[in-house]
Design a protein around this motif. Sequence first.
Motif, PDB file in Angstrom:
ATOM      1  N   LYS A   9     -18.707 -19.609  55.510  1.00 34.84           N
ATOM      2  CA  LYS A   9     -18.552 -20.488  54.543  1.00 34.84           C
ATOM      3  C   LYS A   9     -19.788 -21.207  54.211  1.00 34.84           C
ATOM      4  O   LYS A   9     -20.396 -21.881  55.303  1.00 34.84           O
ATOM      5  CB  LYS A   9     -17.334 -21.383  54.665  1.00 34.84           C
ATOM      6  CG  LYS A   9     -17.112 -22.306  53.753  1.00 34.84           C
ATOM      7  CD  LYS A   9     -15.744 -23.039  53.939  1.00 34.84           C
ATOM      8  CE  LYS A   9     -15.461 -24.024  53.159  1.00 34.84           C
ATOM      9  NZ  LYS A   9     -14.174 -24.669  53.613  1.00 34.84           N
ATOM     10  N   PHE A  10     -20.496 -21.241  52.897  1.00 34.14           N
ATOM     11  CA  PHE A  10     -21.743 -22.047  52.873  1.00 34.14           C
ATOM     12  C   PHE A  10     -21.479 -23.481  52.402  1.00 34.14           C
ATOM     13  O   PHE A  10     -20.563 -23.540  51.955  1.00 34.14           O
ATOM     14  CB  PHE A  10     -22.719 -21.057  51.884  1.00 34.14           C
ATOM     15  CG  PHE A  10     -23.120 -19.737  52.745  1.00 34.14           C
ATOM     16  CD1 PHE A  10     -23.878 -19.869  53.764  1.00 34.14           C
ATOM     17  CD2 PHE A  10     -22.290 -18.672  52.102  1.00 34.14           C
ATOM     18  CE1 PHE A  10     -24.239 -18.389  53.986  1.00 34.14           C
ATOM     19  CE2 PHE A  10     -22.813 -17.474  52.674  1.00 34.14           C
ATOM     20  CZ  PHE A  10     -23.562 -17.411  53.714  1.00 34.14           C
ATOM     21  N   THR A  40     -20.700  -3.130  58.404  1.00 36.78           N
ATOM     22  CA  THR A  40     -20.611  -3.494  57.117  1.00 36.78           C
ATOM     23  C   THR A  40     -20.913  -4.780  56.706  1.00 36.78           C
ATOM     24  O   THR A  40     -20.348  -5.726  57.652  1.00 36.78           O
ATOM     25  CB  THR A  40     -19.387  -2.948  56.311  1.00 36.78           C
ATOM     26  OG1 THR A  40     -18.187  -3.598  56.826  1.00 36.78           O
ATOM     27  CG2 THR A  40     -19.015  -1.121  56.629  1.00 36.78           C
ATOM     28  N   ALA A  41     -21.232  -5.146  55.648  1.00 35.06           N
ATOM     29  CA  ALA A  41     -21.434  -6.694  55.309  1.00 35.06           C
ATOM     30  C   ALA A  41     -21.393  -6.696  53.626  1.00 35.06           C
ATOM     31  O   ALA A  41     -21.699  -5.601  52.950  1.00 35.06           O
ATOM     32  CB  ALA A  41     -22.771  -7.152  55.467  1.00 35.06           C
ATOM     33  N   GLY A  42     -20.930  -7.698  53.165  1.00 36.55           N
ATOM     34  CA  GLY A  42     -21.006  -7.838  51.659  1.00 36.55           C
ATOM     35  C   GLY A  42     -20.445  -9.131  51.304  1.00 36.55           C
ATOM     36  O   GLY A  42     -19.996  -9.999  52.048  1.00 36.55           O
ATOM     37  N   LEU A  43     -20.745  -9.740  50.125  1.00 35.08           N
ATOM     38  CA  LEU A  43     -20.337 -10.812  49.488  1.00 35.08           C
ATOM     39  C   LEU A  43     -18.725 -10.613  49.058  1.00 35.08           C
ATOM     40  O   LEU A  43     -18.278  -9.733  48.554  1.00 35.08           O
ATOM     41  CB  LEU A  43     -21.266 -11.075  48.199  1.00 35.08           C
ATOM     42  CG  LEU A  43     -22.513 -11.224  48.320  1.00 35.08           C
ATOM     43  CD1 LEU A  43     -23.333 -11.440  47.175  1.00 35.08           C
ATOM     44  CD2 LEU A  43     -22.960 -12.627  49.490  1.00 35.08           C
ATOM     45  N   ASN A  44     -18.353 -11.932  49.211  1.00 32.43           N
ATOM     46  CA  ASN A  44     -16.540 -11.825  48.915  1.00 32.43           C
ATOM     47  C   ASN A  44     -16.168 -11.689  47.322  1.00 32.43           C
ATOM     48  O   ASN A  44     -16.764 -12.520  46.508  1.00 32.43           O
ATOM     49  CB  ASN A  44     -16.111 -13.150  49.269  1.00 32.43           C
ATOM     50  CG  ASN A  44     -14.540 -12.927  49.485  1.00 32.43           C
ATOM     51  OD1 ASN A  44     -13.912 -12.057  48.992  1.00 32.43           O
ATOM     52  ND2 ASN A  44     -14.034 -14.357  49.976  1.00 32.43           N
ATOM     53  N   LEU A  57     -19.518 -14.739  52.447  1.00 32.34           N
ATOM     54  CA  LEU A  57     -19.846 -13.490  53.081  1.00 32.34           C
ATOM     55  C   LEU A  57     -19.079 -13.122  54.444  1.00 32.34           C
ATOM     56  O   LEU A  57     -18.741 -13.696  55.024  1.00 32.34           O
ATOM     57  CB  LEU A  57     -21.442 -13.794  53.415  1.00 32.34           C
ATOM     58  CG  LEU A  57     -22.119 -12.762  54.405  1.00 32.34           C
ATOM     59  CD1 LEU A  57     -22.593 -11.553  53.397  1.00 32.34           C
ATOM     60  CD2 LEU A  57     -23.386 -13.528  54.674  1.00 32.34           C
ATOM     61  N   GLY A  58     -19.080 -11.600  54.373  1.00 35.93           N
ATOM     62  CA  GLY A  58     -18.188 -11.264  55.312  1.00 35.93           C
ATOM     63  C   GLY A  58     -19.225 -10.031  56.334  1.00 35.93           C
ATOM     64  O   GLY A  58     -20.000  -9.382  55.692  1.00 35.93           O
ATOM     65  N   LEU A  59     -18.952  -9.924  57.463  1.00 37.36           N
ATOM     66  CA  LEU A  59     -19.489  -8.969  58.437  1.00 37.36           C
ATOM     67  C   LEU A  59     -18.660  -8.329  59.269  1.00 37.36           C
ATOM     68  O   LEU A  59     -17.834  -9.019  59.719  1.00 37.36           O
ATOM     69  CB  LEU A  59     -20.643  -9.966  59.096  1.00 37.36           C
ATOM     70  CG  LEU A  59     -21.239  -9.031  60.362  1.00 37.36           C
ATOM     71  CD1 LEU A  59     -22.148  -7.712  59.641  1.00 37.36           C
ATOM     72  CD2 LEU A  59     -22.089  -9.681  61.132  1.00 37.36           C
TER      73      LEU A  59
END
Length: 100
Positions: A9-10, A40-44, A57-59
């Motif tokens: 959370k930014f 894997t990683a990506g923007l929500n 963002l998730g990882l």
Amino acid sequence: MYEHLVVFKFNEHYRPETGEQLVQTLLALKESIPGIAELTAGLNVTEETGNIHGYTLGLRVTFRDQEALRTYGPHPAHLHFVGLLEGMIENVVVVDYPIL
């Protein structure tokens, strides 16, 4: 095998144009850090907008064993990523568990 889940959370200092750079940096960790089986990683992009709670963002990293998970944190490539987050993080949630 161990699973490592992280959601970020930014704060107000985060800029959306930074998101893709962060994702690419995370994806590169698989080639840089020994013991990573999958990453894997990506923007929500969830449509469950009531459940986002500001997490952008998730990882997900699958490690071969617990020792690989332990060596991940202090690895220079991981620390480089952490440095990119400087001043932008409001909160981080981490969940680690063995895969049975």
